[in-house]
Enzyme design. Structure first.
Site, PDB file in Angstrom:
ATOM      1  N   ASP A 141       0.850  -1.190   0.000  1.00  0.00           N
ATOM      2  CA  ASP A 141       0.000   0.000   0.000  1.00  0.00           C
ATOM      3  C   ASP A 141       0.887   1.241   0.000  1.00  0.00           C
ATOM      4  OD1 ASP A 141      -1.921   1.906   0.338  1.00  0.00           O
ATOM      5  OD2 ASP A 141      -2.629   1.186   2.290  1.00  0.00           O
TER       6      ASP A 141
ATOM      7  N   ASP B  21      -3.311   2.622  -5.745  1.00  0.00           N
ATOM      8  CA  ASP B  21      -2.132   2.641  -4.870  1.00  0.00           C
ATOM      9  C   ASP B  21      -1.946   1.365  -4.050  1.00  0.00           C
ATOM     10  OD1 ASP B  21      -4.373   3.137  -3.336  1.00  0.00           O
ATOM     11  OD2 ASP B  21      -3.323   4.458  -1.951  1.00  0.00           O
ATOM     12  N   GLU B  22      -2.696   0.315  -4.371  1.00  0.00           N
ATOM     13  CA  GLU B  22      -2.569  -0.927  -3.601  1.00  0.00           C
ATOM     14  C   GLU B  22      -2.509  -2.122  -4.539  1.00  0.00           C
ATOM     15  OE1 GLU B  22      -5.715  -1.389  -0.742  1.00  0.00           O
ATOM     16  OE2 GLU B  22      -5.789   0.755  -0.349  1.00  0.00           O
TER      17      GLU B  22
END
Ligand SMILES: [Mg+2]
Length: 400
Positions: free
Chosen positions: A9, A105-106
């Site tokens: 993350d 973003d993960e």
């Protein structure tokens, strides 16, 4: 066989990218969001020093400025974030091809097959974390576990720039005391429902009677029970499978329920704008539009409609609006909306459903949209606004 799964993350992703691009932002309180003038705009991400002022993601800019009057607010640069996301994921792919993105973003990584080559899950997590820091200039937090749900939870436990291992041996002691809503897919409403049953922690979910959870929450309840017991067996998809785009969607949960026709129209246009823009960026047209509507009690309907192939905002938005108006009772509050384009084809492939008038109209709109894309590319997003794009800052890619 036991699996080794990482969840990576990126910390405060938008803000981290802005700080990587402009290091002078690193040491002052800074957030990414709409303009100072539009105080109802929301904070999309903040850096560590803004965090110290108590600024949180999704609060209004007005409220953030009250906490920190000197806060520097940077407008979002979505195309740059996409590019950074791709670079970060390219690093992940050096360790496994089973890389499944979960938003910009993960990502989950299944590194079970890479352990002999690179070391334990924890060691791989550290290697990747340091590489991302050095090569991209941003920090990530990584959860390492034997299933996706716990890996995700692990990446939330310690951040920024950290690795957390939740193993078969330690997970009970590390997470069973945590509140239910830290578990993936436990939203506010489910958490409230659980609380009403006297279930307050993840450990409580694990020890609760599975039948009781199923009765109260249906399939979702059974799933939560399995998750809390560490029995999530969902595989990490390969990035090779993900490359083929099957549909493109954009959805958002609103900070307050929408009720007026004007609010609904604005929201649908704003979401359709993102979808149309992505279609054009991929050189695709859609011949199905789909609208998902959810009220505050999580009642959700999804309706779709076949249309003449298009990637024009106007066409997509008009069709979605008509779906809304025919399928949703006027004035009934709306908590979340998602616009999805499906049945995709290449821009160059001949359209089969050619009704001349509609095609012509559609082409006109496509030209206007293409011109706007060109201007945006040249001068940045902030120069071109469509009237009433008030939810633009609150958009998130669909995650269900
Ligand atoms: Mg993040």
């Amino acid at each position: 066989m036991a699996r080794t799964i990482l969840h990576c993350d990126c910390n405060g992703f938008y803000a981290s990218v802005e700080c990587a691009l402009n290091p002078s932002l690193k040491y002052i309180p800074m957030a990414v969001g709409g303009s100072r003038e539009n105080r109802h705009g929301i904070i999309l991400a903040k850096n560590e020093s803004a965090k110290k002022f108590g600024i949180v993601t999704a609060e209004t800019i007005g409220s953030a400025l009250k906490k920190c009057p000197n806060l520097t607010i940077v407008p979002p640069h979505h195309d740059i974030y996409e590019e950074y996301s791709e670079r970060v994921n390219a690093i992940y792919r050096d360790y496994t091809e089973q890389v499944e993105k979960f938003g910009i973003d993960e990502s989950w990584l299944d590194v079970t097959g890479s352990l002999k080559l690179f070391g334990s899950g924890e060691e791989i997590a550290h290697i990747i974390k340091e590489r991302v820091k050095k090569e991209i200039g941003i920090t990530i937090s990584v959860g390492v576990s034997f299933n996706k749900v716990f890996a995700k939870l692990g990446s939330d436990l310690k951040k920024p720039d950290a690795v957390t291992v939740l193993s078969e041996d330690n997970y009970r002691e590390k997470i069973y005391h945590l509140p239910c809503d830290m578990l993936l897919y436990v939203g506010r409403n489910t958490a409230m429902g659980l609380k009403a049953l006297g279930i307050n922690t993840i450990g409580d979910i694990a020890s609760a009677d599975e039948r009781l959870l199923s009765e109260r929450f249906g399939k979702h309840g059974k799933m939560l029970s399995l998750y809390a017991k560490g029995l999530d067996s969902d595989p990490v998809k390969s990035y090779l499978d993900e490359r083929e785009v099957k549909s493109i969607g954009s959805g958002t949960t609103f900070p307050h329920d929408l009720t007026t026709a004007e609010e609904i129209k604005t929201a649908i246009y704003s979401l359709s704008d993102t979808v149309a823009e992505k279609l054009r960026a991929h050189r695709l047209k859609c011949s199905t539009v789909q609208l998902t509507i959810r009220d505050k009690d999580f009642n959700t309907i999804t309706r779709q409609k076949g249309i003449t192939p298009t990637n024009a905002l106007h066409n997509i938005a008009t069709e979605c609006l008509s779906l809304f108006n025919t399928r949703w009772e006027a004035g009934k509050p709306v908590r979340m909306l998602t616009v999805t384009a499906a049945s995709l084809s290449d821009t160059d492939s001949p359209s089969q459903l050619s009704i001349f008038d509609e095609e012509e109209k559609s082409e006109k709109h496509e030209k206007v949209d293409a011109a706007m894309d060109a201007i945006k590319q040249k001068f940045g997003d902030s120069l071109v606004f469509r009237a009433g794009n008030m939810f633009a800052e609150n958009k998130k890619n669909t995650r269900e």
